[in-house]
Scaffold this motif. Structure first.
Motif, mmCIF file in Angstrom:
data_model
loop_
_atom_site.group_PDB
_atom_site.id
_atom_site.type_symbol
_atom_site.label_atom_id
_atom_site.label_comp_id
_atom_site.label_asym_id
_atom_site.label_seq_id
_atom_site.Cartn_x
_atom_site.Cartn_y
_atom_site.Cartn_z
ATOM 1 N N PHE A 233 -30.473 28.312 2.041
ATOM 2 C CA PHE A 233 -30.006 29.476 1.900
ATOM 3 C C PHE A 233 -29.278 29.791 0.263
ATOM 4 O O PHE A 233 -29.669 29.971 -0.781
ATOM 5 N N PHE A 234 -28.566 28.489 0.553
ATOM 6 C CA PHE A 234 -26.914 28.906 -0.365
ATOM 7 C C PHE A 234 -27.687 27.325 -1.895
ATOM 8 O O PHE A 234 -27.748 27.585 -2.863
ATOM 9 N N PRO A 235 -28.721 26.807 -1.503
ATOM 10 C CA PRO A 235 -29.404 26.096 -2.006
ATOM 11 C C PRO A 235 -30.548 27.209 -3.232
ATOM 12 O O PRO A 235 -29.961 27.263 -4.420
ATOM 13 N N ASN A 240 -31.567 30.833 -8.144
ATOM 14 C CA ASN A 240 -32.023 31.386 -8.023
ATOM 15 C C ASN A 240 -31.248 32.030 -9.274
ATOM 16 O O ASN A 240 -31.145 32.972 -9.970
ATOM 17 N N SER A 241 -30.080 31.677 -9.142
ATOM 18 C CA SER A 241 -29.181 32.238 -10.134
ATOM 19 C C SER A 241 -29.231 31.306 -11.646
ATOM 20 O O SER A 241 -28.780 31.764 -12.476
ATOM 21 N N THR A 242 -30.004 30.780 -11.533
ATOM 22 C CA THR A 242 -29.991 29.887 -13.091
ATOM 23 C C THR A 242 -30.581 30.393 -13.962
ATOM 24 O O THR A 242 -30.987 30.483 -15.666
ATOM 25 N N ALA A 243 -32.036 31.510 -12.990
ATOM 26 C CA ALA A 243 -32.428 32.394 -14.623
ATOM 27 C C ALA A 243 -31.681 33.238 -15.063
ATOM 28 O O ALA A 243 -31.382 33.513 -16.607
ATOM 29 N N GLN A 244 -30.186 33.615 -14.471
ATOM 30 C CA GLN A 244 -29.583 34.936 -14.925
ATOM 31 C C GLN A 244 -28.256 34.365 -15.981
ATOM 32 O O GLN A 244 -27.725 35.228 -16.945
ATOM 33 N N GLN A 380 -35.142 23.482 -0.795
ATOM 34 C CA GLN A 380 -34.641 24.764 -1.501
ATOM 35 C C GLN A 380 -33.906 24.208 -2.278
ATOM 36 O O GLN A 380 -33.593 24.111 -3.798
ATOM 37 N N LEU A 381 -33.248 22.936 -1.391
ATOM 38 C CA LEU A 381 -32.251 22.157 -2.311
ATOM 39 C C LEU A 381 -32.822 21.508 -3.814
ATOM 40 O O LEU A 381 -32.383 20.904 -4.320
ATOM 41 N N ILE A 382 -34.279 20.388 -3.420
ATOM 42 C CA ILE A 382 -34.732 19.626 -4.590
ATOM 43 C C ILE A 382 -35.083 21.031 -5.657
ATOM 44 O O ILE A 382 -35.113 20.877 -6.380
ATOM 45 N N ALA A 384 -33.751 23.614 -6.357
ATOM 46 C CA ALA A 384 -32.450 24.024 -7.323
ATOM 47 C C ALA A 384 -32.154 23.101 -8.177
ATOM 48 O O ALA A 384 -31.506 23.448 -9.003
ATOM 49 N N LYS A 385 -32.318 22.118 -7.247
ATOM 50 C CA LYS A 385 -31.823 20.713 -8.459
ATOM 51 C C LYS A 385 -32.732 20.625 -9.899
ATOM 52 O O LYS A 385 -32.486 20.227 -10.725
ATOM 53 N N ILE A 386 -33.749 21.235 -9.312
ATOM 54 C CA ILE A 386 -34.838 20.572 -10.605
ATOM 55 C C ILE A 386 -34.992 22.775 -11.644
ATOM 56 O O ILE A 386 -34.811 21.793 -12.483
ATOM 57 N N ALA A 387 -34.435 24.009 -10.659
ATOM 58 C CA ALA A 387 -33.713 24.499 -11.802
ATOM 59 C C ALA A 387 -32.590 23.703 -12.214
ATOM 60 O O ALA A 387 -32.370 24.428 -13.574
ATOM 61 N N THR A 388 -32.034 23.697 -12.193
ATOM 62 C CA THR A 388 -30.208 23.232 -12.765
ATOM 63 C C THR A 388 -30.377 22.044 -13.968
ATOM 64 O O THR A 388 -30.313 22.372 -14.824
ATOM 65 N N TYR A 389 -31.769 21.435 -13.273
ATOM 66 C CA TYR A 389 -32.316 20.475 -14.744
ATOM 67 C C TYR A 389 -33.332 21.609 -15.522
ATOM 68 O O TYR A 389 -32.996 20.721 -17.207
ATOM 69 N N SER A 390 -33.534 22.792 -15.777
ATOM 70 C CA SER A 390 -34.267 23.001 -16.220
ATOM 71 C C SER A 390 -33.107 23.860 -17.574
ATOM 72 O O SER A 390 -33.041 23.967 -18.010
ATOM 73 N N LEU A 391 -32.087 24.183 -16.938
ATOM 74 C CA LEU A 391 -31.017 24.853 -17.465
ATOM 75 C C LEU A 391 -30.272 24.216 -17.611
ATOM 76 O O LEU A 391 -29.931 24.317 -19.103
ATOM 77 N N ILE A 392 -30.089 23.024 -17.783
ATOM 78 C CA ILE A 392 -29.527 22.401 -18.542
ATOM 79 C C ILE A 392 -30.277 21.608 -20.158
ATOM 80 O O ILE A 392 -29.785 21.805 -20.741
#
Length: 468
Positions: A233-235, A240-244, A380-382, A384-392
């Motif tokens: 859940f936490f990842p 889901n926060s990266t889009a916001q 979900q953790l993976i 989240a990491k992928i979403a972080t790469y996209s955000l950066i």
């Protein structure tokens, strides 16, 4: 499967139409002034939590854990009682300290405006309590392969707000804001009632009631299931926060550009989100429980079969939407927005931003499909990491491209970040599995159809330019 996708798509479309009517009425009756700002600020807080927490992270983590649990009803009730208690306590804190929370989301407001907005912030926040109950029951309905209630119940909020605007259109502005705030709660309550009725009809409610008996004594039975849920859940919240965060970044950077740049991004993104929601999100929502169940049974072949069918459906429909949207971007913006204070120059600027957004429609849409494979496998953790790469990627490119393309550069950065998101997701999904999906004669047929569509759109655009 396609019946479920159609149900979701039609429900989303119906809600979006009502949302557009709501926006028109809000602009006409409430206007664009401090009172409209107060309402939007008041509704922003629960809406932000809903997008990050309830609609995204919770369902993506809950449904796979629920399917895997041997004590499903006890696990579901355990999750519900814990989360609802936390959200209720948080809502009470927002009520008590509403000026502080208002200041957090409206930094530019002076003390007087904060005191005016604080009561409305407190009222609107209780919408989150209702929407969590809705999200929880919706996840259980998804497990039962029932999607219609959730798809259409979203319209109840818009109907409630439309009714409040019509009934109080001649009232004082402050009374209209109060009426709309109460309408938000009524809309949430009606959504909850519709899900409660269907949960009762499908025998879900009865099982939850039975699970609550002797809950304290039995709660240790699902301890491992709960730990697995929290681990995912936490990842998922981070993912889901990266889009916001990305949307906030675009708004912040656009504030340094010429006046109207924020509006160009807002209106273009509204158009971009329509095909994404109608097709990609609707498809992923309909497919998620089916794929999760197949993976739980280790029936990977059947899960991949459903993924393959959905892939080609999405590829075709999103490619058409991308080509059509880019070819006719100016005409689309003109038809939807060019009236009153929205000038022809605004149409040109917004259409340029829309074209840049649409470049990313296909990767973002397909990522919705393939990311559900990660969620169903408790990765979900993976994700989240992928979403972080996209955000950066988005942050770095936004800072660079804004100097060359202004607001359109921010949209292009978002689209390129979408390709990064998709590539990393496919890498985790499995390149070999992905190649097996796309190695088919359908690819050739799809290419021919897209070429035909491009030629058709070229002549349509020529006709419009010549005669309209």
């Amino acid at each position: 499967m396609f019946k479920k996708i159609f149900t979701n798509s039609f429900g989303i479309l119906f809600s979006r139409i009502l949302g557009f009517i709501r926006d028109l009425l809000t602009a006409s009756i409430l206007g664009a002034n401090i009172y409209s700002d107060i309402f939007f600020v008041a509704f922003k807080f629960p809406n932000l939590f809903r997008r990050i927490f309830a609609e995204g992270a919770f369902t993506q983590s809950f449904l796979p854990s629920f399917i895997s649990s041997k004590h499903k009803n006890l696990f579901a009730f355990s999750i519900f009682i814990r989360f609802f208690s936390i959200i209720l306590i948080f809502s009470i804190l927002v009520t008590i300290f509403s000026p502080i929370f208002t200041k957090m989301i409206a930094i530019g407001f002076d003390e007087n405006l904060i005191l005016q907005a604080a009561p409305y912030v407190a009222i609107n926040f209780y919408y989150l309590d209702f929407i969590f109950c809705v999200t929880f029951l919706a996840a259980l309905l998804q497990y039962k392969e029932h999607f219609a209630t959730t798809a259409f119940s979203t319209a109840l909020l818009n109907l409630s707000l439309i009714a409040s605007l019509i009934l109080f259109k001649n009232s004082e502005k402050s009374d209209i804001v109060l009426a709309m705030s109460i309408a938000v709660l009524i809309g949430g309550f009606l959504q909850f009632l519709s899900h409660l009725y269907m949960a009762k009809k499908l025998n879900i409610l009865k099982r939850l009631v039975l699970a609550c008996k002797g809950f304290k004594k039995k709660s240790q039975i699902v301890k491992n299931d709960l730990n697995r849920f929290y681990k995912n859940f936490f990842p998922a919240i981070l993912g889901n926060s990266t889009a916001q965060i990305s949307a906030f970044l675009d708004t912040w950077l656009a504030s340094f550009l010429v006046s109207g740049s924020i509006s160009y991004l807002y209106y273009a993104n509204r158009v971009f989100q329509l095909p994404l929601a109608l097709f990609a999100i609707a498809t992923a929502t309909a497919l998620f429980p089916t794929v999760s169940k197949n993976i739980k049974r280790k029936d990977y072949e059947k899960a991949l079969f459903h993924m393959k069918k959905s892939f080609w459906f999405l590829t075709f429909i999103l490619s058409i939407s991308t080509l059509g949207g880019i070819f006719l971007s100016k005409e689309i913006v003109w038809l939807l927005f060019e009236r009153g204070s929205f000038t022809s120059q605004d149409t040109i600027n917004t259409s340029a931003v829309l074209s840049m957004y649409l470049i990313g429609l296909l990767p973002y849409g397909l990522n919705k499909l393939f990311s559900l494979w990660l969620y169903a496998n408790h990765k979900q953790l993976i994700a989240a990491k992928i979403a972080t790469y996209s955000l950066i990627t988005n942050i770095l490119l936004s800072i660079i491209l804004i100097f060359f393309l202004k607001a359109a550069g921010l949209a292009l950065a978002s689209s390129i970040a979408g390709f990064v998101l998709f590539i990393f997701t496919i890498k985790e999904f499995g390149v070999k599995k992905f190649l097996d999906i796309i190695s088919t004669k359908i690819a050739f047929i799809l290419l021919i159809l897209l070429i035909i569509e491009s030629i058709f759109l070229y002549f349509i655009k020529g006709f419009i330019d010549a005669y309209i």
